[in-house]
Design an enzyme around this catalytic site. Structure first.
Site, PDB file in Angstrom:
ATOM      1  N   GLU A  65      47.136  41.152  46.919  1.00  0.00           N
ATOM      2  CA  GLU A  65      47.503  40.149  47.927  1.00  0.00           C
ATOM      3  C   GLU A  65      47.901  40.753  49.275  1.00  0.00           C
ATOM      4  O   GLU A  65      48.543  40.094  50.075  1.00  0.00           O
ATOM      5  CB  GLU A  65      48.645  39.275  47.403  1.00  0.00           C
ATOM      6  CG  GLU A  65      48.245  38.452  46.197  1.00  0.00           C
ATOM      7  CD  GLU A  65      49.246  37.350  45.928  1.00  0.00           C
ATOM      8  OE1 GLU A  65      48.972  36.208  46.339  1.00  0.00           O
ATOM      9  OE2 GLU A  65      50.305  37.639  45.339  1.00  0.00           O
TER      10      GLU A  65
ATOM     11  N   HIS B  25      56.680  39.047  50.247  1.00  0.00           N
ATOM     12  CA  HIS B  25      56.058  38.049  49.373  1.00  0.00           C
ATOM     13  C   HIS B  25      56.681  38.149  47.989  1.00  0.00           C
ATOM     14  O   HIS B  25      56.808  39.245  47.438  1.00  0.00           O
ATOM     15  CB  HIS B  25      54.552  38.285  49.282  1.00  0.00           C
ATOM     16  CG  HIS B  25      53.902  37.451  48.224  1.00  0.00           C
ATOM     17  ND1 HIS B  25      53.870  36.073  48.281  1.00  0.00           N
ATOM     18  CD2 HIS B  25      53.281  37.791  47.064  1.00  0.00           C
ATOM     19  CE1 HIS B  25      53.253  35.606  47.209  1.00  0.00           C
ATOM     20  NE2 HIS B  25      52.889  36.626  46.450  1.00  0.00           N
TER      21      HIS B  25
ATOM     22  N   HIS C 299      57.658  35.900  44.018  1.00  0.00           N
ATOM     23  CA  HIS C 299      57.482  34.770  43.101  1.00  0.00           C
ATOM     24  C   HIS C 299      58.849  34.297  42.620  1.00  0.00           C
ATOM     25  O   HIS C 299      58.982  33.842  41.492  1.00  0.00           O
ATOM     26  CB  HIS C 299      56.624  35.202  41.898  1.00  0.00           C
ATOM     27  CG  HIS C 299      55.316  35.832  42.269  1.00  0.00           C
ATOM     28  ND1 HIS C 299      54.639  36.689  41.443  1.00  0.00           N
ATOM     29  CD2 HIS C 299      54.557  35.714  43.390  1.00  0.00           C
ATOM     30  CE1 HIS C 299      53.512  37.083  42.039  1.00  0.00           C
ATOM     31  NE2 HIS C 299      53.452  36.513  43.229  1.00  0.00           N
TER      32      HIS C 299
ATOM     33  N   HIS D  35      53.155  29.194  43.110  1.00  0.00           N
ATOM     34  CA  HIS D  35      52.967  30.651  43.237  1.00  0.00           C
ATOM     35  C   HIS D  35      54.252  31.354  43.685  1.00  0.00           C
ATOM     36  O   HIS D  35      54.773  32.190  42.965  1.00  0.00           O
ATOM     37  CB  HIS D  35      51.808  30.876  44.221  1.00  0.00           C
ATOM     38  CG  HIS D  35      51.504  32.313  44.504  1.00  0.00           C
ATOM     39  ND1 HIS D  35      50.473  32.699  45.320  1.00  0.00           N
ATOM     40  CD2 HIS D  35      52.089  33.466  44.103  1.00  0.00           C
ATOM     41  CE1 HIS D  35      50.430  34.027  45.393  1.00  0.00           C
ATOM     42  NE2 HIS D  35      51.396  34.505  44.671  1.00  0.00           N
TER      43      HIS D  35
HETATM   44 MN    MN Z   1      51.828  36.554  44.631  1.00  0.00          MN
END
Ligand code: MN
Length: 253
Positions: free
Chosen positions: A91, A110, A112, A182
């Site tokens: 990603e 980023h 989760h 996500h």
């Molecule tokens: Mn991710």
């Protein structure tokens, strides 16, 4: 030498980059893991200080294990610079595409983080600032839905530049974008501030969920006003040095 001294020592491949920034990026990985923002997954990058179209991000590794030797320079296509690159995060494109359209952004995280997921999947319950530490959330936290541009059968990951650009467009001028089903992506003009925001976005989500659960039928939590959020964000934004020292110490003990 302590474990941290070894872990943050600049590798030859990052010659010229301020060792303090390298140390901050290694510390950021550890801190975010220690605070439960990232687990085995998730990542944090910083804009390259010498080549601002590029960025620094770990190779494909759990954040809690990242050392300076694992940091890789990525180009404008979010591809690793140099011959014989290591395995990299799938990603990574979300980082490159946000840096491309947000010149004010110097760090991208980023995650989760479980606490924020509910606010990306219940359209009537948006993430909103419930306390002064999360004023940076502002009046509107966008929710990116990958179905906007990639159909309804993806694995929800940002796997290419187009998907990264769509996420960046959804983020707009905000500091946080939730990603439906996500996770979340958090940005700031400073790496330490991005870490602060990622931690307190998670805490805000926990508090907001607890508040919503307490509400009587028809009742809603009293959120910060838009002006309170802006004032609190400007005020608390200057206080990052205090938690940072504590977080670094805690992350390595
Ligand atoms: Mn991710």
């Amino acid at each position: 030498m302590s474990l941290r001294d070894v872990a943050v020592a600049p590798p030859p491949g990052l010659a010229g980059v301020d060792p303090a920034l390298i140390a901050d990026l290694v510390d950021a990985n550890r801190i975010l893991f220690r605070h439960g923002v990232v687990d085995a997954f998730g990542h944090v990058s910083v804009r390259h200080p010498l080549r601002p179209a590029h960025f620094l991000l770990s190779r494909n590794l759990a954040p809690g294990l990242v050392t300076a030797a694992d940091l890789v320079e990525f180009d404008t296509e979010s591809e690793p610079v140099g011959a014989d690159p290591p395995r990299v995060y799938l990603e990574r494109f979300l980082h490159g595409e946000i840096y491309r359209v947000r010149p004010d952004v110097t760090a991208v995280i980023h995650s989760h983080a479980a606490a924020v997921i509910p606010f990306g999947i219940v359209p009537s319950r948006r993430l909103r600032p419930v306390f002064h530490m999360a004023g940076f959330l502002g009046a509107h936290v966008p929710v990116f839905d990958i179905r906007c541009c990639s159909g309804d059968a993806t694995d929800l990951l940002i796997r290419n530049r187009d998907q990264g650009a769509a996420l960046a467009a959804s983020l707009g001028a905000a500091s946080v974008a939730l990603m439906r089903g996500h996770g979340a992506t958090v940005v700031a003009g400073d790496l330490r501030q991005a870490v602060y925001r990622a931690i307190y976005a998670k805490t805000n989500a926990e508090l907001q969920a607890a508040s919503l659960a307490l509400c009587a039928p028809g009742e809603m939590p009293v959120y910060l006003t838009e002006a309170e959020a802006a004032t609190a964000a400007a005020s608390i934004g200057g206080q990052i040095a205090r938690p940072w020292g504590l977080w670094v110490q805690d992350a390595w003990t």
